[in-house]
Design a protein around this motif. Sequence first.
Motif, short mmCIF file in Angstrom:
data_model
loop_
_atom_site.label_atom_id
_atom_site.label_comp_id
_atom_site.label_asym_id
_atom_site.label_seq_id
_atom_site.Cartn_x
_atom_site.Cartn_y
_atom_site.Cartn_z
N LYS A 180 -23.71 23.53 20.25
CA LYS A 180 -22.62 22.62 20.61
C LYS A 180 -21.33 23.39 20.90
CE LYS A 180 -24.37 18.60 18.08
NZ LYS A 180 -24.13 17.68 16.93
N ALA A 181 -21.14 24.52 20.20
CA ALA A 181 -19.93 25.31 20.37
C ALA A 181 -19.94 26.13 21.66
CB ALA A 181 -19.74 26.24 19.18
N GLY A 182 -21.11 26.25 22.29
CA GLY A 182 -21.19 26.97 23.55
C GLY A 182 -21.86 28.32 23.49
N ASP B 97 -18.85 26.83 6.67
CA ASP B 97 -17.72 26.44 7.52
C ASP B 97 -17.10 27.67 8.19
OD1 ASP B 97 -18.00 23.76 7.04
OD2 ASP B 97 -16.46 23.67 5.48
N GLU B 98 -17.00 28.77 7.47
CA GLU B 98 -16.45 29.99 8.06
C GLU B 98 -17.36 30.51 9.16
OE1 GLU B 98 -13.82 32.12 4.56
OE2 GLU B 98 -16.00 32.30 4.50
N ARG B 99 -18.65 30.41 8.97
CA ARG B 99 -19.59 30.88 9.99
C ARG B 99 -19.47 30.03 11.25
NH1 ARG B 99 -25.45 32.07 7.55
NH2 ARG B 99 -25.63 33.07 9.59
N LYS B 100 -19.34 28.74 11.08
CA LYS B 100 -19.14 27.87 12.24
C LYS B 100 -17.84 28.21 12.96
CE LYS B 100 -21.68 23.95 10.27
NZ LYS B 100 -21.56 22.58 9.72
N LEU C 268 -26.50 25.44 11.30
CA LEU C 268 -25.70 26.46 11.99
C LEU C 268 -26.14 26.62 13.44
CD1 LEU C 268 -25.56 29.14 9.16
CD2 LEU C 268 -23.59 27.91 10.09
N SER C 269 -27.43 26.52 13.70
CA SER C 269 -27.94 26.71 15.07
C SER C 269 -27.54 25.54 15.96
CB SER C 269 -29.46 26.86 15.04
OG SER C 269 -29.84 28.00 14.28
N VAL C 270 -27.63 24.33 15.45
CA VAL C 270 -27.21 23.15 16.21
C VAL C 270 -25.72 23.25 16.53
CG1 VAL C 270 -26.84 20.66 16.08
CG2 VAL C 270 -29.03 21.64 15.35
#
Length: 300
Positions: free
Chosen positions: A98-100, A58-61, A92-94
């Motif tokens: 999505k995060a840009g 979650d922190e990495r995201k 994490l890659s997906v």
Amino acid sequence: MTTQFTGILAAVATPLTADGSAVDAAGVRRQADHIIGGGIHGLVPGGSTGEFTTLTLDERKRLTELYVQAADGRVPVVAGTGALSTADTVELSVHAQKAGAAAVMVVPPFYDALTFEELKAYFAAVAEATDIPVMYYNIPSATGVHLTPGQLAELARETSVSSYKDTGGDFAWFSAVQQGHSDDITALNGWDTLTFAALASGAKAGVWGTASVVPRLCADLYEAVAVRGDLAAGRELWAKIFPICRFLETHNYACGIKTGLELVGVGAGPTRRPVLPLAPEHRAEFARLLRAAGVEVVDA
């Protein structure tokens, strides 16, 4: 999938709150503004410099989201998404897409070294789940994975790997990929003390932690050597930068970067245990090196 990066991409720290318990959103903005304002061409969060092994998923995201927001379209963000399992790496890659994020940087799992067939399957899983380029993170000292130049090119042909960050320190190997397989994969230097040599030999980009601390010097070096081909000017700049790079390579890297950030006035908080702060004498040495390079030190 043809995105190719040019310039210096800063390997960035993970700013943490004073007690090290959480990612500091204001600190991320401070880092992005400092680095981009210094002329650097991209941001790479979630790598070794970013202490990714100490962060939860979650922190990495959250870190990726914050850096994408802080960059605000000014420069591309390449999110580090490698993990010990294929499932976590894909997740994490997906999320990064999505995060840009413009691309993801994927390190092979770093406990049990993968065979080449396993490595191809690992990267193929990322390729199947995402539609953005993948940067292969070559760091054999941490992963135990030692590819031949030909294997690296084969990996690129068969997956969405389009570039690689070389943190192997073997310039002959780097050159063999750069000279013999440039049609398949783009070489980015990721070994600080080889930056001048890599740019002078024709590398179009690098991922460089030092650029987080002294972005203007690093951007100027790229401009002199890679853009203008002015080796004389590049040597003058390199004489200032090299001692800093050498210092960082002789200490825990993430801790060294965070110390440097404090010294130039854009602190990113502590490193997470088990890494301890630099000893006072090493901190003082780093401050001297920065001053010698013409960098203002605000906290010695």
